[in-house]
Write a protein that holds these residues in place. Structure first.
Motif, PDB file in Angstrom:
ATOM      1  N   MET A 359       0.777  -1.432   0.255  1.00 52.19           N
ATOM      2  CA  MET A 359       0.294  -0.205  -0.285  1.00 52.19           C
ATOM      3  C   MET A 359       1.000   1.077   0.283  1.00 52.19           C
ATOM      4  O   MET A 359       1.349   1.541   1.081  1.00 52.19           O
ATOM      5  CB  MET A 359      -1.148   0.140   1.464  1.00 52.19           C
ATOM      6  CG  MET A 359      -1.495  -1.482   1.536  1.00 52.19           C
ATOM      7  SD  MET A 359      -3.192  -1.535   0.098  1.00 52.19           S
ATOM      8  CE  MET A 359      -3.462  -2.978   0.086  1.00 52.19           C
ATOM      9  N   GLU A 360       1.059   2.134  -1.051  1.00 52.20           N
ATOM     10  CA  GLU A 360       1.582   3.071  -1.050  1.00 52.20           C
ATOM     11  C   GLU A 360       1.267   4.028  -1.518  1.00 52.20           C
ATOM     12  O   GLU A 360       0.967   4.717  -2.358  1.00 52.20           O
ATOM     13  CB  GLU A 360       2.906   2.640  -2.873  1.00 52.20           C
ATOM     14  CG  GLU A 360       3.570   1.374  -1.902  1.00 52.20           C
ATOM     15  CD  GLU A 360       4.549   1.280  -3.486  1.00 52.20           C
ATOM     16  OE1 GLU A 360       5.695   1.129  -3.044  1.00 52.20           O
ATOM     17  OE2 GLU A 360       4.473   0.715  -4.206  1.00 52.20           O
ATOM     18  N   TYR A 361       0.619   4.864  -0.176  1.00 51.83           N
ATOM     19  CA  TYR A 361      -0.313   6.175  -0.341  1.00 51.83           C
ATOM     20  C   TYR A 361       1.018   7.457  -0.389  1.00 51.83           C
ATOM     21  O   TYR A 361       1.793   6.974   0.412  1.00 51.83           O
ATOM     22  CB  TYR A 361      -1.260   6.127   1.206  1.00 51.83           C
ATOM     23  CG  TYR A 361      -2.074   5.229   0.867  1.00 51.83           C
ATOM     24  CD1 TYR A 361      -3.145   4.800  -0.130  1.00 51.83           C
ATOM     25  CD2 TYR A 361      -1.790   4.134   1.767  1.00 51.83           C
ATOM     26  CE1 TYR A 361      -3.635   3.279   0.604  1.00 51.83           C
ATOM     27  CE2 TYR A 361      -2.790   2.908   2.430  1.00 51.83           C
ATOM     28  CZ  TYR A 361      -3.256   2.375   1.282  1.00 51.83           C
ATOM     29  OH  TYR A 361      -4.381   1.464   1.364  1.00 51.83           O
ATOM     30  N   THR A 362       0.116   8.763  -1.541  1.00 59.85           N
ATOM     31  CA  THR A 362       1.002   9.207  -1.086  1.00 59.85           C
ATOM     32  C   THR A 362      -0.125  10.075  -0.846  1.00 59.85           C
ATOM     33  O   THR A 362      -1.496  10.557  -0.668  1.00 59.85           O
ATOM     34  CB  THR A 362       1.695  10.125  -2.283  1.00 59.85           C
ATOM     35  OG1 THR A 362       0.248  10.521  -3.603  1.00 59.85           O
ATOM     36  CG2 THR A 362       2.604   8.967  -3.003  1.00 59.85           C
ATOM     37  N   ASP A 363       0.333  11.918  -1.389  1.00 60.69           N
ATOM     38  CA  ASP A 363      -1.102  12.696  -0.758  1.00 60.69           C
ATOM     39  C   ASP A 363      -1.861  13.076  -1.938  1.00 60.69           C
ATOM     40  O   ASP A 363      -2.598  13.196  -1.358  1.00 60.69           O
ATOM     41  CB  ASP A 363      -0.208  14.312  -1.042  1.00 60.69           C
ATOM     42  CG  ASP A 363       1.027  14.724   1.291  1.00 60.69           C
ATOM     43  OD1 ASP A 363      -0.111  13.585   1.237  1.00 60.69           O
ATOM     44  OD2 ASP A 363       1.200  16.014   0.260  1.00 60.69           O
ATOM     45  N   THR A 364      -1.717  12.442  -2.843  1.00 62.61           N
ATOM     46  CA  THR A 364      -2.893  12.404  -4.331  1.00 62.61           C
ATOM     47  C   THR A 364      -3.109  11.440  -4.571  1.00 62.61           C
ATOM     48  O   THR A 364      -4.305  11.077  -5.275  1.00 62.61           O
ATOM     49  CB  THR A 364      -1.871  13.523  -5.258  1.00 62.61           C
ATOM     50  OG1 THR A 364      -0.560  12.254  -6.046  1.00 62.61           O
ATOM     51  CG2 THR A 364      -1.691  14.361  -5.173  1.00 62.61           C
ATOM     52  N   TYR A 365      -2.102   9.787  -4.365  1.00 59.59           N
ATOM     53  CA  TYR A 365      -2.754   8.389  -4.527  1.00 59.59           C
ATOM     54  C   TYR A 365      -3.351   8.098  -3.055  1.00 59.59           C
ATOM     55  O   TYR A 365      -2.209   7.634  -2.485  1.00 59.59           O
ATOM     56  CB  TYR A 365      -1.561   7.747  -5.509  1.00 59.59           C
ATOM     57  CG  TYR A 365      -2.329   6.493  -5.911  1.00 59.59           C
ATOM     58  CD1 TYR A 365      -3.133   6.882  -6.534  1.00 59.59           C
ATOM     59  CD2 TYR A 365      -1.875   5.700  -4.600  1.00 59.59           C
ATOM     60  CE1 TYR A 365      -3.514   5.536  -7.241  1.00 59.59           C
ATOM     61  CE2 TYR A 365      -2.087   3.791  -5.572  1.00 59.59           C
ATOM     62  CZ  TYR A 365      -2.885   4.289  -6.496  1.00 59.59           C
ATOM     63  OH  TYR A 365      -3.838   2.897  -6.684  1.00 59.59           O
ATOM     64  N   ARG A 366      -4.167   7.799  -3.922  1.00 60.11           N
ATOM     65  CA  ARG A 366      -5.043   7.223  -1.818  1.00 60.11           C
ATOM     66  C   ARG A 366      -5.917   5.799  -2.843  1.00 60.11           C
ATOM     67  O   ARG A 366      -6.257   4.859  -1.637  1.00 60.11           O
ATOM     68  CB  ARG A 366      -6.147   7.757  -1.632  1.00 60.11           C
ATOM     69  CG  ARG A 366      -5.076   8.897  -0.596  1.00 60.11           C
ATOM     70  CD  ARG A 366      -3.937   8.362   0.153  1.00 60.11           C
ATOM     71  NE  ARG A 366      -3.984  10.020   0.403  1.00 60.11           N
ATOM     72  CZ  ARG A 366      -4.572  10.614   1.918  1.00 60.11           C
ATOM     73  NH1 ARG A 366      -5.593  10.220   2.596  1.00 60.11           N
ATOM     74  NH2 ARG A 366      -4.162  11.721   1.960  1.00 60.11           N
ATOM     75  N   GLY A 367      -5.430   5.084  -3.735  1.00 60.84           N
ATOM     76  CA  GLY A 367      -5.684   3.409  -3.921  1.00 60.84           C
ATOM     77  C   GLY A 367      -4.788   2.164  -3.601  1.00 60.84           C
ATOM     78  O   GLY A 367      -3.600   2.706  -3.417  1.00 60.84           O
ATOM     79  N   GLY A 368      -5.550   1.386  -3.898  1.00 63.17           N
ATOM     80  CA  GLY A 368      -4.291   0.173  -3.515  1.00 63.17           C
ATOM     81  C   GLY A 368      -2.935  -0.291  -4.986  1.00 63.17           C
ATOM     82  O   GLY A 368      -3.098   0.766  -5.213  1.00 63.17           O
ATOM     83  N   PRO A 369      -2.496  -1.512  -4.728  1.00 62.12           N
ATOM     84  CA  PRO A 369      -1.742  -1.804  -5.230  1.00 62.12           C
ATOM     85  C   PRO A 369      -1.780  -2.038  -6.781  1.00 62.12           C
ATOM     86  O   PRO A 369      -2.979  -1.970  -7.527  1.00 62.12           O
ATOM     87  CB  PRO A 369      -0.795  -3.164  -4.995  1.00 62.12           C
ATOM     88  CG  PRO A 369      -1.667  -3.154  -3.379  1.00 62.12           C
ATOM     89  CD  PRO A 369      -3.481  -2.537  -2.983  1.00 62.12           C
ATOM     90  N   ASN A 370      -0.616  -1.808  -7.793  1.00 63.45           N
ATOM     91  CA  ASN A 370      -0.792  -2.070  -8.657  1.00 63.45           C
ATOM     92  C   ASN A 370      -0.808  -2.605 -10.503  1.00 63.45           C
ATOM     93  O   ASN A 370      -1.114  -3.580  -9.404  1.00 63.45           O
ATOM     94  CB  ASN A 370      -0.181  -0.916  -9.782  1.00 63.45           C
ATOM     95  CG  ASN A 370       1.630  -1.735  -9.496  1.00 63.45           C
ATOM     96  OD1 ASN A 370       1.933  -2.563  -9.727  1.00 63.45           O
ATOM     97  ND2 ASN A 370       2.918  -0.752  -8.897  1.00 63.45           N
ATOM     98  N   ALA A 371      -1.201  -3.492 -10.878  1.00 57.64           N
ATOM     99  CA  ALA A 371      -0.914  -4.525 -12.349  1.00 57.64           C
ATOM    100  C   ALA A 371      -0.119  -4.932 -11.533  1.00 57.64           C
ATOM    101  O   ALA A 371      -0.779  -6.341 -12.189  1.00 57.64           O
ATOM    102  CB  ALA A 371      -1.710  -3.636 -13.861  1.00 57.64           C
ATOM    103  N   ASP A 372       0.658  -5.317 -11.171  1.00 61.12           N
ATOM    104  CA  ASP A 372       1.692  -6.233 -11.099  1.00 61.12           C
ATOM    105  C   ASP A 372       1.259  -7.209 -10.144  1.00 61.12           C
ATOM    106  O   ASP A 372       2.037  -8.296  -9.592  1.00 61.12           O
ATOM    107  CB  ASP A 372       3.238  -5.793 -11.315  1.00 61.12           C
ATOM    108  CG  ASP A 372       3.799  -4.828 -12.319  1.00 61.12           C
ATOM    109  OD1 ASP A 372       3.215  -5.251 -13.247  1.00 61.12           O
ATOM    110  OD2 ASP A 372       4.968  -3.874 -12.166  1.00 61.12           O
ATOM    111  N   ALA A 373       0.304  -6.554  -8.669  1.00 64.37           N
ATOM    112  CA  ALA A 373      -0.091  -7.361  -8.069  1.00 64.37           C
ATOM    113  C   ALA A 373      -0.910  -8.700  -8.255  1.00 64.37           C
ATOM    114  O   ALA A 373      -1.094  -9.549  -7.466  1.00 64.37           O
ATOM    115  CB  ALA A 373      -0.770  -6.345  -6.892  1.00 64.37           C
ATOM    116  N   PHE A 374      -0.930  -7.866  -9.526  1.00 63.39           N
ATOM    117  CA  PHE A 374      -2.363  -9.306  -9.946  1.00 63.39           C
ATOM    118  C   PHE A 374      -1.186 -10.508 -10.308  1.00 63.39           C
ATOM    119  O   PHE A 374      -0.246 -11.060 -10.895  1.00 63.39           O
ATOM    120  CB  PHE A 374      -3.812  -8.834 -11.036  1.00 63.39           C
ATOM    121  CG  PHE A 374      -4.285  -7.557 -10.710  1.00 63.39           C
ATOM    122  CD1 PHE A 374      -5.348  -8.224 -10.033  1.00 63.39           C
ATOM    123  CD2 PHE A 374      -3.675  -6.682 -10.633  1.00 63.39           C
ATOM    124  CE1 PHE A 374      -6.172  -7.058  -9.828  1.00 63.39           C
ATOM    125  CE2 PHE A 374      -5.181  -5.242  -9.991  1.00 63.39           C
ATOM    126  CZ  PHE A 374      -5.762  -6.591  -9.467  1.00 63.39           C
TER     127      PHE A 374
END
Lengths: 389, 289
Positions: A359-374
């Motif tokens: 879970m790599e959250y930033t000030d602007t991104y609050r979503g879950g992990p990216n496509a490589d996690a599938f």
């Protein structure tokens, strides 16, 4: 004679109302004392989900994952010496009930952190309230745009867009050049259709036709027939998370279609082989949990869940909810105090590692992990298995 | 060949609607009430059948028999708890009570069996293949049951003394009472038969629709639509109306975007009812006031 009959009518109406209220109400059994920072007191986490209504299955799956996580955390000594407790409000998938439920949790129960909802419409309705009431919220929806731009809202599920990219990436790796899409005609499915069409275009895969299906129906012969007659190299399935997904898969194979069938993560539940039968062995689902070849923490979670729930395999929704509680606990622990803004700041700085990715959250991104996690997962004889090829 | 596939699936879909529509017809003709809980009763029937199968009961006819018996008893209880208390307030009050019961039954079975639809093993496995066209035995059994129930109801209501008594009780309760018809008993019998039919339908359609879940409302809407389309007061009409609805839906789904099928069907229904208020095959003169 007339008066007694009226009395009986009133009794019948009251009985019906009581039954309905029982089915629809707040979970009083989870009601707890207000949170406290005193050593040894209980930290109460609010939960907002739909355990009844048309989407009741979503909330029930999430509840199982959350209960397991709380039990594990409490068995290990709790968070900073405090036991965790969940206070659940059933929103029945209703925007109005979700809004009222969030306000109740924030103002009456005074919880500093709320997990859920897991349905797009209700999540969109309550997300703005988290900043308004200074409550940390962990949504169980796969749409980062709902949480992005807020101070206190985070998401655990891998974004739907990333799922679409993973499906297309997998198809590209198999040399697919053209495909059809069959998607659930609800907000989740409509977004999936758009995302997968865009991802396919970027990957050079042409979409030969696109068919929506109504998840409330059960006969999908027409949609499957249209896809089969186009005879694409692959069919992308984007489900609704219900039994209709399996019936669509079954109809595609019953239509005589022999090509590859690649599904989103809704095609990685045990309902798929139960309801689709042999057709399930031929679908590859790009999903958040490595059911086909579980190792390490994933295997530990699956084993614990099976032991807790009568040998049932956790669904992706259960795992997301489980991760949400673990994330909340890690955030509370790092914050050192049980207050919304402090927990939010801690969660953002954690880079929390979980069984569904980082879970790599930033000030602007609050979503879950990216496509490589599938991970690609299929079935063999009704059981989860790695894809055959 | 694709059109034939769609025709077969449309006939099966229409037959499922017909089983619900026949329940509407039975209750309406024999009591003057429209029972909107009919679709949820079908779901309850499927779940009762699934429970028996999960308990190890594998003989199809025994499962069907037990479920129908349970349905008959539930129908009597349904009449006593839901319909009887509303009788002094007319048919409209009873109909409102049945609308309430759709929520009670739907939430009730979610509480008992859970909200997820559950796979139901085929009641009759296998099928026949005519070239590329495959027709499952399950579908054929549903078609046959629709015909048998339709004929049975037509004979019951048109030829038997009991059936005529039931229709008389609905048409003019006072006159029926005067000639010795027990109106309350006839009404209870009507609801028992309707619940029994719904329970039978539940077991037959569950291998296709799955057991449980939230399909009850959809079944109610489509069953009622089919019944009104054909003519709610005519046994032949409700069967033909429901079959037509299923076939048209399937064919339209092949040429229209998914979201447009139901709106087109319902607009067509409104136009048809404007031109033919008693439905396509309904009786020209309503027997019921």
């Amino acid at each position: 004679m007339r008066a007694p009959m009226r009395g009986r009518s009133a009794l019948a109406v009251l009985a019906a109302a009581a039954l309905t209220a029982t089915a629809c109400g707040t979970s009083d059994s989870n009601k707890s004392d207000a949170s406290s920072d005193g050593a040894g007191s209980t930290y109460t986490i609010g939960v907002l989900n739909s355990t009844t209504g048309e989407l009741g299955a979503v909330g029930q799956q999430e509840a199982k994952g959350m209960d397991l996580a709380v039990e594990e955390i409490n068995a290990a000594g709790g968070v900073n010496g405090h036991q965790l407790k969940l206070e659940t409000v059933d929103d029945q998938g209703s925007v109005n009930l979700a809004t009222a439920g969030f306000k109740k949790l924030a103002t009456s129960s005074k919880v500093p952190i709320v997990i859920g909802p897991g349905i797009s419409a209700t999540a969109k309705a309550v997300a703005p309230l988290a900043d308004q009431y200074d409550v940390t919220q962990i949504l169980l929806v796969a749409q980062p745009e709902v949480a992005n731009g807020t101070k206190n809202v985070f998401e655990v599920p891998l974004p739907g867009k990333a799922n679409a990219e993973a499906v297309v990436k997998y198809a590209s790796s198999k040399g697919i050049k053209n495909a059809s899409i069959i998607w659930a005609n609800n907000p989740y499915g409509q977004a999936g259709n758009s995302d997968i069409t865009a991802a396919a275009k970027s990957a050079g895969i042409s979409i030969v036709n696109s068919e929506g299906f109504d998840p409330a129906k059960f006969d999908f012969t027409a949609q499957a027939g249209k896809v089969a007659s186009a005879n694409p190299e692959a069919v992308f399935l984007w489900g609704a998370g219900g039994a209709a997904d399996a019936l669509v898969l079954k109809a595609v194979r019953a239509s005589g279609y022999k090509g590859k069938v690649i599904g989103d993560l809704t095609y990685s539940t045990s309902t798929i082989p139960e309801a689709a039968g042999e057709a399930a062995d031929s679908v590859v689902s790009l999903t958040a949990v490595n059911y086909g070849a579980p190792e390490g923490e994933t295997k530990k979670l699956i084993d614990a869940y099976k032991a807790r729930y009568n040998n049932e395999t956790p669904t992706v929704l259960s795992v997301y909810a489980y991760v949400a509680v673990k994330l909340a606990a890690a955030g509370i622990e790092k914050a050192g105090k049980f207050e919304g803004p402090a927990i939010s700041a801690a969660i953002q700085s954690l880079n929390f590692e979980s069984v569904v990715g980082k879970m790599e959250y930033t000030d602007t991104y609050r979503g879950g992990p990216n496509a490589d996690a599938f991970k690609p997962v299929s079935f063999k004889n009704g059981e989860f298995a790695p894809p055959a090829e | 060949m694709h059109i034939l596939d769609l025709l077969v699936s449309g006939l099966t879909l229409g037959s499922i609607y017909a089983l619900v529509a026949l329940g509407f017809h039975l209750v309406f003709k024999m009591t003057g009430i429209i029972d909107f809980a009919q679709g949820d009763k079908v779901v309850i029937g499927g779940l009762l059948g699934l429970t028996l199968v999960q308990q190890g009961l594998s003989t199809v006819m025994v499962v069907l028999l037990l479920v129908v018996v349970a349905g008959l008893l539930l129908g009597i209880a349904y009449d006593a708890i839901v319909i009887l208390p509303t009788q002094r307030n007319g048919a409209l009050a009873a109909m409102a009570a049945t609308v309430g019961m759709t929520l009670v039954l739907a939430h009730g079975h979610h509480l008992v069996w859970g909200p997820d639809p559950k796979p139901f093993p085929p009641v009759f496995a296998g099928g026949i293949e005519l070239g590329p066209l495959r027709v499952s035995f399950q579908s054929m059994v549903i078609w046959a049951v629709v015909v048998a129930v339709g004929v049975g109801l037509a004979l019951l209501m048109g030829r038997s003394r009991t059936g005529r008594g039931m229709v008389a009780a609905a048409t003019d309760p006072l006159a029926a009472t005067a000639v010795g018809v027990n109106v309350s008993r006839m009404r209870a019998l009507s609801f028992a038969l309707a619940f029994g039919l719904a329970a039978l339908a539940g077991v037959l359609v569950a291998p296709i629709t799955l057991a449980g879940g939230s399909i009850g409302t959809a079944l109610t809407i489509k069953g009622f639509t089919g019944a009104v389309l054909g003519g709610l007061n005519s046994t032949k009409g409700v069967v033909l109306g429901a079959l037509l609805l299923g076939v048209v839906e399937s064919q339209l789904a092949a040429v229209l975007p998914n979201g447009n099928v139901d709106p087109v069907v319902f607009v067509a229904l409104v136009i048809i009812l404007l031109l033919m208020p008693n439905g396509l095959f309904g009786l020209r003169r309503q027997r019921l006031a």
